[in-house]
Design an enzyme around this catalytic site. Structure first.
Site, PDB file in Angstrom:
ATOM      1  N   HIS A 171      37.913   2.701   9.484  1.00 56.40           N
ATOM      2  CA  HIS A 171      37.513   3.821  10.341  1.00 56.40           C
ATOM      3  C   HIS A 171      37.718   3.442  11.820  1.00 56.40           C
ATOM      4  O   HIS A 171      38.276   4.221  12.594  1.00 56.40           O
ATOM      5  CB  HIS A 171      36.043   4.152  10.044  1.00 56.40           C
ATOM      6  CG  HIS A 171      35.457   5.256  10.868  1.00 56.40           C
ATOM      7  ND1 HIS A 171      35.029   6.441  10.333  1.00 56.40           N
ATOM      8  CD2 HIS A 171      35.218   5.343  12.201  1.00 56.40           C
ATOM      9  CE1 HIS A 171      34.549   7.216  11.299  1.00 56.40           C
ATOM     10  NE2 HIS A 171      34.653   6.570  12.447  1.00 56.40           N
ATOM     11  N   GLU A 172      37.294   2.244  12.194  1.00 59.55           N
ATOM     12  CA  GLU A 172      37.399   1.818  13.598  1.00 59.55           C
ATOM     13  C   GLU A 172      38.857   1.590  14.008  1.00 59.55           C
ATOM     14  O   GLU A 172      39.267   1.954  15.109  1.00 59.55           O
ATOM     15  CB  GLU A 172      36.576   0.549  13.846  1.00 59.55           C
ATOM     16  CG  GLU A 172      35.085   0.708  13.631  1.00 59.55           C
ATOM     17  CD  GLU A 172      34.496   1.936  14.296  1.00 59.55           C
ATOM     18  OE1 GLU A 172      34.854   2.231  15.445  1.00 59.55           O
ATOM     19  OE2 GLU A 172      33.677   2.606  13.649  1.00 59.55           O
TER      20      GLU A 172
HETATM   21 ZN    ZN Z   1      34.097   6.931  14.410  1.00 62.12          ZN
END
Ligand code: ZN
Length: 175
Positions: free
Chosen positions: A138-139
Site C-alpha cells: 500500500h505504501e
Molecule cells: Zn494510504
C-alpha cells in the site's frame, strides 16, 4: 519536530512520484522525524508515505508502525519489492482517502521481499507476509503516485464517492 498535513484525496499531489533519496543528510533526518511524529499523532494510522504529506519534495520514504504500543518504528527509504508470492484480498483503509468512511478489499501479494535503505542509508532486505506485506505494498503504491482506489473498478470508485458525499452530508447535519 513538526506535524505534517496529510493530503486528502483527490488532491493532485497524491499522484506525485517519489524522489529517490541519495544524501542521507540532516534535512532527510528531519523529514523522517516529522513523518514519525505525524504518524504517531494520527489515530489508527499504520503507516505513511512521504507522497501523502504536504512536503516540498516527496521523498521515497515510508514510515511504518502498527504495533499496539507504537514502539516498533520501521523506516523504509528507496524501498523496492523484489519478489512476490501468493495472493490476499483484505480490507484496506488510507489516511488520505476518507479514512473515517471507507475500507475496501484490495488484491495484494501474500508474501514479498523488499530491498530498502534505513534512515542512515544502510542497505537491507526483509521478507514480509500477510498484514505487513499488505501495508508495505500500500505504501509503495503511494510512492508511485497511486492510492488504493486505483486498484478498484471505476464503477466501484464512483459508488464510494457517492457514499462518502452522503456520509459527509450526514456528519454536517449532526454538528
Ligand atoms: Zn494510504
Amino acid at each position: 519536530m513538526t506535524i505534517l498535513k496529510i493530503l486528502q484525496y483527490p488532491d493532485k499531489r497524491l499522484k506525485r512520484v517519489a524522489v529517490p533519496v541519495e544524501n542521507f543528510d540532516a534535512s532527510i533526518q528531519k523529514v523522517i522525524d516529522d513523518m514519525f511524529e505525524t504518524h504517531y499523532a494520527t489515530p489508527n494510522c499504520a503507516a505513511l508515505a512521504a507522497t501523502q504529506l504536504d512536503l516540498d519534495i516527496p521523498w521515497h520514504i515510508t514510515v511504518i508502525d502498527y504495533s499496539h504500543e507504537k514502539n516498533q518504528p520501521l523506516c523504509l527509504v528507496n524501498g523496492k519489492i523484489t519478489y512476490r508470492e501468493g495472493e490476499q484480498n483484505e480490507l484496506e483503509g488510507c489516511m488520505s482517502v476518507f479514512p473515517q468512511h471507507i475500507h475496501e478489499k484490495v488484491k495484494r501479494a501474500m508474501k514479498i521481499k523488499v530491498q530498502y535503505q534505513d534512515r542512515h542509508g544502510n542497505p537491507h532486505e526483509i521478507e514480509a507476509e500477510g498484514y505487513f506485506a499488505k501495508c508495505i505494498q500500500h505504501e509503495l503504491d503511494h510512492l508511485d503516485g497511486h492510492v488504493y482506489l486505483d486498484h478498484l473498478h471505476k464503477i466501484k470508485v464512483e459508488r464510494i464517492a457517492r457514499k462518502v458525499k452522503k456520509l459527509e452530508r450526514q456528519a454536517k447535519k449532526e454538528k
